[in-house]
Design a protein around this motif. Structure first.
Motif, short mmCIF file in Angstrom:
data_model
loop_
_atom_site.label_atom_id
_atom_site.label_comp_id
_atom_site.label_asym_id
_atom_site.label_seq_id
_atom_site.Cartn_x
_atom_site.Cartn_y
_atom_site.Cartn_z
N UNK A 1 34.08 -79.06 62.55
CA UNK A 1 35.67 -79.26 63.06
C UNK A 1 36.82 -78.38 62.09
N UNK A 2 36.35 -78.00 60.85
CA UNK A 2 37.00 -77.30 59.83
C UNK A 2 37.01 -75.79 60.30
N UNK A 3 35.99 -75.29 60.81
CA UNK A 3 35.84 -74.05 61.47
C UNK A 3 36.70 -73.65 62.27
N UNK A 4 36.91 -74.69 63.54
CA UNK A 4 37.68 -74.77 64.68
C UNK A 4 39.17 -74.78 64.39
N UNK A 5 39.58 -75.66 63.22
CA UNK A 5 40.86 -75.82 62.80
C UNK A 5 41.41 -74.42 62.03
N UNK A 6 40.26 -73.87 61.33
CA UNK A 6 40.70 -72.82 60.65
C UNK A 6 41.01 -71.35 61.58
N UNK B 1 39.26 -54.29 55.03
CA UNK B 1 39.27 -54.34 53.77
C UNK B 1 39.96 -55.65 53.02
N UNK B 2 40.92 -55.37 52.46
CA UNK B 2 41.85 -56.35 51.76
C UNK B 2 41.99 -57.50 52.77
N UNK B 3 42.38 -57.07 53.82
CA UNK B 3 42.93 -58.36 54.92
C UNK B 3 41.86 -59.22 55.40
N UNK B 4 40.54 -58.73 55.71
CA UNK B 4 39.36 -59.49 56.07
C UNK B 4 39.02 -60.22 54.76
N UNK B 5 38.85 -59.34 53.54
CA UNK B 5 38.62 -60.09 52.23
C UNK B 5 39.37 -61.49 52.02
N UNK B 6 40.60 -61.13 52.46
CA UNK B 6 41.44 -62.45 52.20
C UNK B 6 41.29 -63.54 53.11
N UNK B 7 41.11 -63.19 54.45
CA UNK B 7 40.69 -64.15 55.52
C UNK B 7 39.53 -65.03 55.32
N UNK B 8 38.39 -64.29 54.71
CA UNK B 8 37.00 -65.06 54.48
C UNK B 8 37.40 -65.80 52.80
N UNK C 1 39.38 -70.73 77.93
CA UNK C 1 40.24 -70.75 76.88
C UNK C 1 39.70 -70.61 75.57
N UNK C 2 38.63 -71.53 75.44
CA UNK C 2 37.78 -71.55 74.28
C UNK C 2 37.00 -70.22 73.68
N UNK C 3 36.34 -69.78 74.69
CA UNK C 3 35.74 -68.33 74.76
C UNK C 3 36.69 -67.38 74.53
N UNK C 4 37.63 -67.51 74.99
CA UNK C 4 38.72 -66.13 74.77
C UNK C 4 39.28 -66.27 73.48
N UNK C 5 39.57 -67.60 73.09
CA UNK C 5 39.95 -67.60 71.48
C UNK C 5 38.84 -67.15 70.51
N UNK C 6 37.71 -67.67 71.11
CA UNK C 6 36.34 -67.23 70.15
C UNK C 6 36.41 -65.85 69.95
N UNK C 7 36.31 -65.13 71.31
CA UNK C 7 36.40 -63.66 71.38
C UNK C 7 37.39 -62.80 70.61
N UNK C 8 38.74 -63.40 70.61
CA UNK C 8 39.76 -63.05 69.97
C UNK C 8 39.70 -62.99 68.53
N UNK C 9 39.28 -64.14 68.08
CA UNK C 9 39.02 -64.59 66.63
C UNK C 9 38.10 -63.47 66.19
N UNK D 1 38.05 -71.60 51.09
CA UNK D 1 38.93 -72.62 50.41
C UNK D 1 39.18 -73.77 51.50
N UNK D 2 39.55 -73.37 52.69
CA UNK D 2 39.70 -74.37 53.81
C UNK D 2 38.68 -75.20 54.08
N UNK D 3 37.29 -74.42 54.06
CA UNK D 3 36.13 -75.34 54.34
C UNK D 3 35.68 -76.18 53.20
N UNK D 4 35.84 -75.59 51.87
CA UNK D 4 35.69 -76.38 50.91
C UNK D 4 36.52 -77.56 50.62
N UNK D 5 37.84 -77.54 50.92
CA UNK D 5 38.79 -78.55 51.08
C UNK D 5 38.30 -79.69 51.99
#
Length: 146
Positions: free
Chosen positions: A126-131, A22-29, A5-13, A34-38
């Motif tokens: 942990x932050x990356x997984x939570x994101x 473009x804008x969607x990808x930039x917004x996600x980044x 399941x973890x591999x499938x989620x990672x591949x999906x992500x 911000x998420x990681x910084x916090x």
């Protein structure tokens, strides 16, 4: 969560980020930064050393995902028609790609240990997984499946 399941989620992500336009990808980044910084609470000195390493690693991972995707898309769909030697070669290529991803991750974590404390490296993981989980929840919610 089991390994599959973890591999499938990672591949999906990864696929989701790779296909985000473009804008969607930039917004996600931007949201991810911000998420990681916090979450990891870097000092300004740590941030100056951390972000160049992190951004370089993200670019490396993105390039590897694109290469892996191209390899798989080109060949895996016709796996039934491949000869044994072609199948062996494709499998060898996939194994090399997976090894390179693992090596890049090890190098990344080793570099990070030299610029931020180990605890913050763990908080980053942990932050990356939570994101990823949060992004998947929001995606499912918007699709009406969550």
């Amino acid at each position: 969560m089991n390994k599959r399941a973890l591999i499938l989620c990672t591949l999906f992500f990864g696929t989701f980020l790779m296909h985000a336009q473009g804008p969607v990808r930039d917004r996600i980044k931007t949201l991810k930064v911000a998420f990681i910084t916090e979450r990891i609470n870097l000092t300004s000195e740590e941030a100056q050393l951390f972000w160049p390493i992190y951004n370089e690693h993200e670019e490396t991972k993105d390039n590897m995902r694109k290469k892996e995707w191209a390899e798989l898309q080109t060949n895996i769909s016709r796996a039934q028609e491949l000869s044994n030697s072609e199948s062996e070669k494709l499998l060898d290529n996939i194994l090399v790609l997976q090894f390179n991803k693992q090596k890049a991750e090890q190098d990344f974590l080793s570099k990070l240990r030299t610029v931020i404390p180990a605890k913050k490296v763990l908080l980053l993981i942990k932050a990356e997984e939570d994101f990823k989980k949060q992004l998947l929840r929001q995606y499912r919610k918007r699709r009406g499946n969550g």
